[in-house]
Design an enzyme around this catalytic site. Structure first.
Site, short mmCIF file in Angstrom:
data_model
loop_
_atom_site.label_atom_id
_atom_site.label_comp_id
_atom_site.label_asym_id
_atom_site.label_seq_id
_atom_site.Cartn_x
_atom_site.Cartn_y
_atom_site.Cartn_z
N HIS A 1 0.86 -1.19 0.00
CA HIS A 1 0.00 0.00 0.00
C HIS A 1 0.89 1.23 0.00
CE1 HIS A 1 -2.96 2.98 0.88
NE2 HIS A 1 -2.49 3.22 2.08
N HIS B 1 0.83 5.82 -0.98
CA HIS B 1 0.10 7.01 -1.43
C HIS B 1 0.85 7.60 -2.62
CE1 HIS B 1 -2.40 7.90 2.42
NE2 HIS B 1 -2.04 6.64 2.42
N ASP C 1 0.68 -5.17 -20.28
CA ASP C 1 1.75 -6.13 -19.95
C ASP C 1 1.60 -6.70 -18.53
OD1 ASP C 1 3.22 -6.21 -22.32
OD2 ASP C 1 4.49 -4.52 -21.77
N HIS D 1 -8.53 7.56 -1.32
CA HIS D 1 -7.47 7.07 -0.45
C HIS D 1 -6.21 6.78 -1.27
CE1 HIS D 1 -5.39 5.31 2.80
NE2 HIS D 1 -5.74 4.05 2.63
N TYR E 1 7.87 -13.73 -23.45
CA TYR E 1 8.71 -12.60 -23.03
C TYR E 1 9.68 -13.08 -21.97
CZ TYR E 1 10.01 -7.99 -21.24
OH TYR E 1 10.70 -6.87 -20.83
#
Lengths: 227, 227, 227, 227
Positions: A93, A95, A118, A167, A225
């Protein structure tokens, strides 16, 4: 657990390296599925003072099993995601600036190009605000449950991230490092999608066949790839 | 005073570190409430030549008590804020790019997300221009009085910053370091708010209950963020 | 001349330091008014290979007096500006990103705040394109004459810079260092003015009395900013 | 071939230096026309682990001639471009942020100023999406053929780059270094063109005579820029 603590520590230190965090605004966790324990950053501790020993070990009932610090305030969110998404090994997580700007705007990020395709198969979703009751009852846990509910009939492996309205973003992956990798990609595609809409306000998502080509040349049985 | 001079020096040096200043466009001060003296950066001295000894000590009547340099040209603004806000210990002024862009635009920064709500309770205000008379009479002092007047019926602890129209931001905190911390946050939320409005021109502020949750999990009696 | 060559070299090296140039897209010159000679960067030489000895010495008739390299292709522009603006000692040309974006847009930069007013008294002008004839006859010289003509009834000290339409900025100052200083300020105010217009499309320039206050607290007989 | 491998390695390492790539999202190749062999970055290998020995040598039938890694997944695109553009010696593909934003927007980059005209003669084109059939048949090869087809009646030396819709940019040059140089320029002009349109939504391309002047003072028989 020492190896996982080291790994989660290193993955946390990638957040400032990739400029995904200001101050302490982010956290990475990683899980040991066999032991049923996950490791997460302590709450509000500066990245330049962080050590592997500072990592907090939690069980899946939300008990601290080891560590001298309080775990991240977002721990309950991580916990719900781990319980519902059995194939993932790490969660991030942040910001980060561009992804958070989309979250604040309350919009999912359309798939405008192959860079997104991708890694993320389609539009990166933005889930709704929690209600007042959900916030007051158990904010962080209900944030996790909201994410889980959104994905209940979707493929969380093909869409390894989400925006929470007003958020910010959560991403995940097979381990803590891949979760950080996806957080970097999310920030980059969030930036390009915004600029792209400015350059052409009538822009449409990339054709489905192009998204398919890029996603499946990197993922699944026919991927070619890499090495 | 030597300790406060050292602290204010260090806090000043954080401004270039966090890329909040170009050249000498910023200043930090810190106050010793018991002695009734505050320490501030000298005017127009380059950051890479600055030393702790260069800091200027002022009393609350605006007299220089110690120091071989003239104090910041914004000293009178700091002074009025210190007199009116007894609970603060440090003040920062910069021309940081995003916050200054909002100030130039003459708009307060709406609270679009939890990043802002973690530090600033609500919209970060933008105060009006001074009149011609106020400018000519005592520009810097009246800038301080205008800020003070705006906050006379508001909580300056829950809103530790302000924009001055066509000029730039001031922030404050319990000491010089916290004031710099808030200056960094202000710049970051100013950036995200502008991008957010571009991504969704009809964006609304975050729900009040979400702002409350984030502000009060970090501040006040029931805070649980951090250690 | 060795001292001036050293100074002009150092001023040139500030361009990459302040991120005003990509590759070789910029040049700084400085003049010795007594000798009637100016020193300028050689054309197309990489900044990380540049030495003080590489600087080229020119007279005001456009003859190379010293140096093993060809002077900047913009030398004739510098020359005309030196001849017409007797009080300046240094000139800078760059393709810095924000200032060039305004030049490409064909707009002067309105004075939206005190950051600009501290250095540039009013709107930073954008001069017209040269005609096809002017380009073919003597492109670089006529660029200089166009700038000079624009300022013929204006104060080039109070407005130490200009944008050339579809091209980029020139700035000047009392010496090469001040010219670079003004180039940095120009880039910064160009950035903030664009962002400011995005935040408030109806924004107006800062009140004249505020511009006056800031310009004159740094310049002229009654200045009190700095030491 | 060792010299070419070293050169292509060094040119690849410039991509992170110039911030044109995130992770492994880019590749540079260089060709030895006499031998009919080209050298290209291996697929999906991190830049900070890359060595000159990791470079892959390919022939113009698409066979790997030397190297322990798989070549870039975009190798077939490079191959077609080399076959059709005999005067070039190096090719670059990136997902650089601004150029990719234009590609995602599906727009060519108008020539708004001399910075672009110094390197790209006119608008930098954006080619169409491949059809579903073209993608499924041979995606990378057909990307190359589409670019080649676009340039069949145009001067690929005067326009050393192209955007692929919803994907990203390719640039080329006389060798791998010049191809990287052009990739840097492309990114810079893509950024300024977008900002320029924001500053003036009615902006027009630079006058043709100004584009001509800048392009031809750097290119062709009458060039006089540089040494």
């Amino acid at each position: 657990m020492e190896e996982l603590k080291q790994q989660v520590y290193e993955a946390n230190m990638l957040l400032p390296k990739y400029k995904l965090v200001t101050f302490t605004w982010g956290n990475v966790s990683g899980i040991d599925r066999e032991k049923g324990l996950f490791v997460i950053k302590p709450s509000g501790v500066d990245y330049d003072k962080l050590t592997p020993e500072d990592m907090v070990v939690m069980d899946l009932e939300g008990n601290r099993v080891e560590g001298h610090y309080n775990p991240s305030s977002d721990t309950a969110t991580h916990l719900e995601i781990y319980k519902a998404f059995p194939k993932i090994g790490g969660i991030v997580h942040t910001h980060s600036s561009w992804a958070t700007s989309w979250a604040q705007a309350g919009r999912g990020i359309p798939c405008y190009g192959t860079t997104q395709a991708d890694y993320f198969y389609g539009e990166i979703p933005c889930v709704r605000n929690l209600t007042k009751e959900e916030i007051e009852e158990a904010y962080e846990k209900n944030t996790g449950l909201l994410i889980v509910d959104y994905f209940k009939d979707k493929d969380y492996i093909a869409m390894p991230g989400v925006l929470c309205k007003n958020h910010g973003p959560f991403t995940w992956g097979k381990d803590a490092f891949e979760a950080v990798h996806n957080a970097v990609v999310l920030e980059e595609v969030a930036k390009m999608a915004s600029r792209c809409e400015r350059i052409n306000p009538d822009v449409k998502p990339a054709p489905q066949e192009l998204q398919d080509k890029h996603y499946y040349r990197k993922h699944g049985a026919n991927a070619y790839y890499g090495q």
